[in-house]
Every structure is written in C-alpha cells, then in structure tokens.
Scaffold this motif. Structure first.
Motif, PDB file in Angstrom:
ATOM      1  N   MET A   1       0.853  -1.176   0.000  1.00 17.77           N
ATOM      2  CA  MET A   1       0.000   0.000   0.000  1.00 17.77           C
ATOM      3  C   MET A   1       0.893   1.232   0.000  1.00 17.77           C
ATOM      4  N   LYS A   2       0.676   2.103  -0.963  1.00 20.14           N
ATOM      5  CA  LYS A   2       1.418   3.359  -1.070  1.00 20.14           C
ATOM      6  C   LYS A   2       0.812   4.379  -0.126  1.00 20.14           C
ATOM      7  N   THR A   3       1.635   4.968   0.735  1.00 17.98           N
ATOM      8  CA  THR A   3       1.158   6.018   1.631  1.00 17.98           C
ATOM      9  C   THR A   3       1.721   7.363   1.174  1.00 17.98           C
ATOM     10  N   TYR A   4       0.965   8.399   1.462  1.00 15.66           N
ATOM     11  CA  TYR A   4       1.324   9.750   1.047  1.00 15.66           C
ATOM     12  C   TYR A   4       1.455  10.628   2.283  1.00 15.66           C
ATOM     13  N   PRO A   5       2.676  11.088   2.581  1.00 10.02           N
ATOM     14  CA  PRO A   5       2.873  11.963   3.747  1.00 10.02           C
ATOM     15  C   PRO A   5       2.769  13.438   3.335  1.00 10.02           C
ATOM     16  N   LEU A   6       2.080  14.216   4.152  1.00  8.82           N
ATOM     17  CA  LEU A   6       1.962  15.655   3.937  1.00  8.82           C
ATOM     18  C   LEU A   6       2.190  16.380   5.260  1.00  8.82           C
ATOM     19  N   ARG A   7       2.686  17.604   5.141  1.00  9.68           N
ATOM     20  CA  ARG A   7       2.928  18.430   6.334  1.00  9.68           C
ATOM     21  C   ARG A   7       2.518  19.859   6.001  1.00  9.68           C
ATOM     22  N   PHE A   8       1.746  20.451   6.899  1.00 10.54           N
ATOM     23  CA  PHE A   8       1.272  21.816   6.715  1.00 10.54           C
ATOM     24  C   PHE A   8       1.544  22.590   7.999  1.00 10.54           C
ATOM     25  N   GLU A   9       2.050  23.814   7.866  1.00  9.09           N
ATOM     26  CA  GLU A   9       2.287  24.657   9.035  1.00  9.09           C
ATOM     27  C   GLU A   9       1.515  25.956   8.875  1.00  9.09           C
ATOM     28  N   THR A  10       0.868  26.363   9.956  1.00  6.08           N
ATOM     29  CA  THR A  10       0.078  27.595   9.956  1.00  6.08           C
ATOM     30  C   THR A  10       0.372  28.358  11.236  1.00  6.08           C
ATOM     31  N   PHE A  11       0.733  29.618  11.080  1.00  6.66           N
ATOM     32  CA  PHE A  11       0.948  30.466  12.248  1.00  6.66           C
ATOM     33  C   PHE A  11      -0.372  31.109  12.636  1.00  6.66           C
ATOM     34  N   LEU A  12      -0.700  31.035  13.921  1.00  4.05           N
ATOM     35  CA  LEU A  12      -1.924  31.627  14.457  1.00  4.05           C
ATOM     36  C   LEU A  12      -1.546  32.732  15.433  1.00  4.05           C
ATOM     37  N   PRO A  13      -1.905  33.978  15.132  1.00  5.86           N
ATOM     38  CA  PRO A  13      -1.594  35.059  16.070  1.00  5.86           C
ATOM     39  C   PRO A  13      -2.615  35.083  17.214  1.00  5.86           C
ATOM     40  N   THR A  14      -2.522  34.075  18.057  1.00  7.54           N
ATOM     41  CA  THR A  14      -3.437  33.930  19.197  1.00  7.54           C
ATOM     42  C   THR A  14      -2.705  33.167  20.298  1.00  7.54           C
ATOM     43  N   THR A  15      -3.387  32.950  21.381  1.00  5.52           N
ATOM     44  CA  THR A  15      -2.790  32.209  22.496  1.00  5.52           C
ATOM     45  C   THR A  15      -2.957  30.706  22.283  1.00  5.52           C
ATOM     46  N   ILE A  16      -2.145  29.939  22.972  1.00  5.63           N
ATOM     47  CA  ILE A  16      -2.272  28.485  22.914  1.00  5.63           C
ATOM     48  C   ILE A  16      -3.643  28.055  23.436  1.00  5.63           C
ATOM     49  N   ASP A  17      -4.158  28.749  24.447  1.00  2.26           N
ATOM     50  CA  ASP A  17      -5.480  28.405  24.991  1.00  2.26           C
ATOM     51  C   ASP A  17      -6.575  28.579  23.937  1.00  2.26           C
ATOM     52  N   ASN A  18      -6.550  29.702  23.211  1.00  4.38           N
ATOM     53  CA  ASN A  18      -7.559  29.942  22.172  1.00  4.38           C
ATOM     54  C   ASN A  18      -7.445  28.934  21.028  1.00  4.38           C
ATOM     55  N   ALA A  19      -6.217  28.680  20.589  1.00  2.00           N
ATOM     56  CA  ALA A  19      -6.016  27.728  19.494  1.00  2.00           C
ATOM     57  C   ALA A  19      -6.496  26.338  19.903  1.00  2.00           C
ATOM     58  N   TRP A  20      -6.080  25.893  21.075  1.00  2.00           N
ATOM     59  CA  TRP A  20      -6.460  24.561  21.562  1.00  2.00           C
ATOM     60  C   TRP A  20      -7.983  24.453  21.709  1.00  2.00           C
ATOM     61  N   ASP A  21      -8.585  25.480  22.272  1.00  2.00           N
ATOM     62  CA  ASP A  21     -10.033  25.476  22.477  1.00  2.00           C
ATOM     63  C   ASP A  21     -10.779  25.346  21.143  1.00  2.00           C
ATOM     64  N   LYS A 103       2.342  24.576  19.089  1.00  2.00           N
ATOM     65  CA  LYS A 103       3.523  24.991  19.846  1.00  2.00           C
ATOM     66  C   LYS A 103       3.524  26.506  19.951  1.00  2.00           C
ATOM     67  N   GLU A 104       3.693  27.000  21.165  1.00  2.00           N
ATOM     68  CA  GLU A 104       3.776  28.441  21.357  1.00  2.00           C
ATOM     69  C   GLU A 104       4.974  28.977  20.586  1.00  2.00           C
ATOM     70  N   ALA A 105       4.766  30.102  19.933  1.00  2.00           N
ATOM     71  CA  ALA A 105       5.807  30.758  19.154  1.00  2.00           C
ATOM     72  C   ALA A 105       5.718  32.255  19.444  1.00  2.00           C
ATOM     73  N   LYS A 106       6.723  32.985  19.032  1.00  2.00           N
ATOM     74  CA  LYS A 106       6.722  34.428  19.268  1.00  2.00           C
ATOM     75  C   LYS A 106       5.492  35.043  18.611  1.00  2.00           C
ATOM     76  N   GLY A 107       4.639  35.673  19.430  1.00  2.00           N
ATOM     77  CA  GLY A 107       3.446  36.339  18.924  1.00  2.00           C
ATOM     78  C   GLY A 107       2.275  35.427  18.622  1.00  2.00           C
ATOM     79  N   GLY A 108       2.357  34.160  19.013  1.00  2.00           N
ATOM     80  CA  GLY A 108       1.223  33.282  18.737  1.00  2.00           C
ATOM     81  C   GLY A 108       1.522  31.805  18.889  1.00  2.00           C
ATOM     82  N   VAL A 109       0.954  31.029  17.969  1.00  2.00           N
ATOM     83  CA  VAL A 109       1.042  29.568  18.017  1.00  2.00           C
ATOM     84  C   VAL A 109       1.365  29.052  16.622  1.00  2.00           C
TER      85      VAL A 109
END
Length: 155
Positions: A1-21, A103-109
C-alpha cells in the motif's frame, strides 16, 4: 500500500489556549472545511465538547461529484495543549492518520498538521491519487489556512 505523507504549518496570532479550544471542538471542523464538500458532523456533540482519547466522530462528506460518504474517525491520542491525533476507522481512505500539533511561538502559536494517507484499490487508487485526491487534499488544507487566517487574524 502506497502512503502519502503531507505536512502543513500555519501560524496563528493567538494564544495556545484559544487555538487549543477552537481546534479540539469537533463541531468546528465544519467551519474549516470547504463548503463544496458538504461536510456534516453526524455525531451528537454539544458546542463545549472537546476531543479526548477514544472519542469517535462521525461525518457525512461529499468529496467527489456530490456523492455522500460516511466517515468515522477516532481520536487516538491527546496531550493537552500540545497535540491530538485522529485516525479513520471507516471511510474513503485505506489509511488516514492525522496529527495536529500546537507549539507556542513568538506572537502566537505554530500549528503543524502531519497527515499520512493511503487510497484503496492498488494501482487504480494510485492513479486516482495522482489525478484527483492529492490535489483535493492540498486544496482542503489551503482552504483551512485561508479560513483560519481570517478567523484568527493573519499576520
């Protein structure tokens, strides 16, 4: 079975609490899925329900030609405010393993999606992936990034 790996990164200018919620509410999946997929959560959730290990989520989705499909995923792992993983139990893929990392990052998540998927039907599935599915999966995540940017305010 052929598997296809993908990775996407998005910066969210918000807190970890808001993003997680937001991202741990199964009902918010509808808000970040392209409307043409006619995505409906069919599980009976309340707005304040959050993912937990063992949670089953059921959906109806129309990925191709308006044909409605049933899809079931299980939340297999959750580490509070760090990651959760969903895996398909029944649906259109031979494999669907989706990690959501925060993951918390400078200015957001920084939110990272790591997806591994496979299409059934051997050579026919590989052809379908190259002609239709890979493009569609990438478009879904591009749509999510646009909508999330609008919701959380892009930088």
């Amino acid at each position: 079975m052929k598997t296809y790996p993908l990775r996407f990164e998005t910066f969210l200018p918000t807190t970890i609490d808001n993003a997680w919620d937001f991202f741990t509410s199964p009902l918010n999946l509808v808000k970040i899925t392209p409307p043409e997929m006619n995505f409906i959560v069919t599980s009976d959730f309340k707005p304040d329900d959050k993912v937990y290990a063992g949670m089953i989520i059921t959906y109806k989705v129309s990925p191709l030609f308006g044909i409605k499909l049933n899809w079931m995923t299980e939340i297999t792992q959750v580490k509070e405010k760090q990651y959760f993983i969903d895996e398909q139990r029944f649906g259109p893929f031979a494999l669907w393993h989706h990690q959501h990392h925060f993951k918390e990052a400078k200015g957001g998540v920084m939110m990272t999606d790591i997806l591994n998927y496979a299409i059934p039907y051997g050579p026919i599935g590989r052809l379908a992936n190259s002609l239709i599915v890979a493009k569609q999966v990438n478009e879904i995540f591009a749509y999510r990034e646009r909508v999330i940017g609008e919701m959380f305010g892009s930088k």
